[in-house]
Design an enzyme around this catalytic site. Sequence first.
Site, mmCIF file in Angstrom:
data_model
loop_
_atom_site.group_PDB
_atom_site.id
_atom_site.type_symbol
_atom_site.label_atom_id
_atom_site.label_comp_id
_atom_site.label_asym_id
_atom_site.label_seq_id
_atom_site.Cartn_x
_atom_site.Cartn_y
_atom_site.Cartn_z
ATOM 1 N N HIS A 73 0.855 -1.194 0.000
ATOM 2 C CA HIS A 73 0.000 0.000 0.000
ATOM 3 C C HIS A 73 0.893 1.247 0.000
ATOM 4 C CE1 HIS A 73 -3.618 2.333 1.934
ATOM 5 N NE2 HIS A 73 -2.997 3.035 1.032
ATOM 6 N N GLU A 98 0.818 8.230 -3.479
ATOM 7 C CA GLU A 98 1.690 7.829 -2.366
ATOM 8 C C GLU A 98 2.923 8.736 -2.280
ATOM 9 O OE1 GLU A 98 1.109 5.477 0.122
ATOM 10 O OE2 GLU A 98 -0.889 5.553 -0.751
ATOM 11 N N HIS A 117 3.098 10.892 0.995
ATOM 12 C CA HIS A 117 4.035 10.292 1.955
ATOM 13 C C HIS A 117 5.502 10.379 1.530
ATOM 14 C CE1 HIS A 117 0.535 8.737 4.021
ATOM 15 N NE2 HIS A 117 0.128 8.155 2.903
#
Length: 201
Positions: A17, A66, A70
């Site tokens: 993920h 992502e 992040h």
Amino acid sequence: QMIANDCHDPPKYWTIHGLWPDRAEDCNRTWHFNVTEIKDLLSDMRHYWPDVIHSSLNRTQFWKHEWDKHGTCAATLEALNSQKKYFGKALELYQHIDLNGCLLKAGIKPSSSYYKMTAIKEALTRFYGVTPKIQCLPPEEGEKAQTIGQIEFCFTKELQLVNCTSLDGKSNPVQAHLKLGTSELSVCNDTLPTYYPSEVR
């Protein structure tokens, strides 16, 4: 369920993920995702970090998300300070953890019967020497079992495995990070029977 028409051939193995620094999101909005920087990683990315809910034309949307949310924060660490390092290191950690192999060795595999959450936890803790955070979809109406949905491993800044301490209720990027349909992933309930499906219908 969310995007049933667009979800083709979901993999029959655990995939990535993301790699998420704690308590930080969207750190550098000017550092845009550029797929050419990870061109050497693309075959591994497609296999181990697939985007199963966006159309085949735009299979990079998940990775872009992502990175923006992040990766731009993780990049304060030298080991993760480029797109190639960030995605490459996540792939490396995934291979090193080998969740698929570990669960299989412990005799925990997708099936139509239920597992005890405590048995799954114990197997993982025994294998890795740390406690991961296991997240589930709660039982649907009239059902008694939760469905295992995500297994999260925690690392130090040196990227060594460490126990995941539950930070429920505090500002933690993981809470409510992934919504599936109307249900949300949350920390699994130790007492509910747990379904580890071979396919989610």
